[in-house]
Design a protein around this motif. Structure first.
Motif, PDB file in Angstrom:
ATOM      1  N   ARG A   3      46.253  44.230  34.042  1.00 53.62           N
ATOM      2  CA  ARG A   3      46.008  43.470  35.263  1.00 53.62           C
ATOM      3  C   ARG A   3      45.766  44.436  36.417  1.00 53.62           C
ATOM      4  O   ARG A   3      46.359  45.509  36.495  1.00 53.62           O
ATOM      5  CB  ARG A   3      47.197  42.567  35.566  1.00 53.62           C
ATOM      6  N   SER A   5      45.294  44.870  40.752  1.00 56.07           N
ATOM      7  CA  SER A   5      45.632  44.298  42.045  1.00 56.07           C
ATOM      8  C   SER A   5      44.363  43.911  42.805  1.00 56.07           C
ATOM      9  O   SER A   5      43.253  44.361  42.467  1.00 56.07           O
ATOM     10  CB  SER A   5      46.433  45.298  42.878  1.00 56.07           C
ATOM     11  N   PHE A   6      44.545  43.080  43.822  1.00 60.54           N
ATOM     12  CA  PHE A   6      43.418  42.688  44.666  1.00 60.54           C
ATOM     13  C   PHE A   6      42.778  43.917  45.301  1.00 60.54           C
ATOM     14  O   PHE A   6      41.554  44.019  45.405  1.00 60.54           O
ATOM     15  CB  PHE A   6      43.895  41.718  45.747  1.00 60.54           C
ATOM     16  N   LYS A   7      43.614  44.866  45.726  1.00 59.06           N
ATOM     17  CA  LYS A   7      43.100  46.100  46.336  1.00 59.06           C
ATOM     18  C   LYS A   7      42.205  46.854  45.363  1.00 59.06           C
ATOM     19  O   LYS A   7      41.145  47.363  45.760  1.00 59.06           O
ATOM     20  CB  LYS A   7      44.267  46.975  46.768  1.00 59.06           C
ATOM     21  N   TRP A   9      40.435  45.614  42.875  1.00 62.38           N
ATOM     22  CA  TRP A   9      39.166  44.895  42.729  1.00 62.38           C
ATOM     23  C   TRP A   9      38.261  45.145  43.931  1.00 62.38           C
ATOM     24  O   TRP A   9      37.031  45.276  43.800  1.00 62.38           O
ATOM     25  CB  TRP A   9      39.405  43.405  42.558  1.00 62.38           C
ATOM     26  N   MET A  10      38.863  45.210  45.118  1.00 65.91           N
ATOM     27  CA  MET A  10      38.077  45.488  46.323  1.00 65.91           C
ATOM     28  C   MET A  10      37.485  46.894  46.270  1.00 65.91           C
ATOM     29  O   MET A  10      36.333  47.112  46.657  1.00 65.91           O
ATOM     30  CB  MET A  10      38.942  45.326  47.576  1.00 65.91           C
TER      31      MET A  10
END
Length: 206
Positions: A3, A5-7, A9-10
């Motif tokens: 998995r 983190s959103f960071k 993916w950014m």
């Protein structure tokens, strides 16, 4: 597949590069605001969001092929999403395909709201995104970026918002496209050593 983190993916899609792709659409919308009475602003904003998604797809698509062709390494100054171990190459490849699918579906929706000229413009943009890695290795990166982030989005935005092709917008497309190519040149200079080591001409983006 772990998995993320959103960071992370950014970092993978590189949102700091999005102003370059949003610029031609935003400038064109400003042109329409100043001089046109009948403007479909929903279509205009749709076009703005869609080119950003296409750009995100292009960023990850380029990263994947740069890794596969050993252009990117541990000492690469640009994106290190794969070389650092943050993402596996397959994850970036699947992310790129997913973003491309979303952008293509959104483009089809906008085409259905407008007309055939937008289909041709959209197919041109799609071809630029998909073929960019292969063309930049052949020193055609500047041309592709000028077309994809200068000529096509300005003409396409005008048509999407007004249902008319206004060739006068090309006066905006040329300087905006050249600004975007100048950004590409900054990346080219930064990556001279790693590109040369891999045996490719200067042609990076993002």
């Amino acid at each position: 597949m772990r998995r993320h983190s959103f960071k992370e993916w950014m970092i993978a899609v590189r949102p700091w590069s999005f102003p370059a792709s949003a610029m031609p659409v935003a400038v064109t919308l400003g042109y329409l605001f100043a001089g046109h009475q009948q403007v479909n602003w929903l279509n205009g904003i749709w076009a703005l969001l869609n080119i950003v998604i296409f750009h995100a797809s292009g960023n990850t698509w380029s990263d994947y092929f740069d890794y596969r062709r050993k252009v990117d390494g541990d000492d690469t100054f640009g994106a290190k999403t794969i070389t650092s171990g943050m993402f596996r190459a397959k994850e970036i490849f699947l992310l790129s395909l997913g973003l491309l699918a979303v952008a293509s579906l959104a483009g089809i929706g906008l085409w259905l709201r407008t007309g055939m000229p937008l289909l041709y413009i959209g197919l041109g943009g799609l071809a630029c995104s998909v073929l960019y890695p292969f063309l930049k290795y052949r020193s055609m990166g500047d041309l592709v970026i000028f077309v994809a982030y200068g000529l096509l989005p300005t003409v396409g935005t005008v048509y999407a918002a007004t249902l008319h092709v206004d060739w006068h917008v090309l006066y905006l497309a040329v300087p905006v496209g050249l600004i975007t190519v100048a950004i590409l040149h900054c990346n080219n200079l930064r990556d001279i050593s790693t590109d040369s080591r891999a045996g490719y001409a200067l042609s990076r983006w993002g």
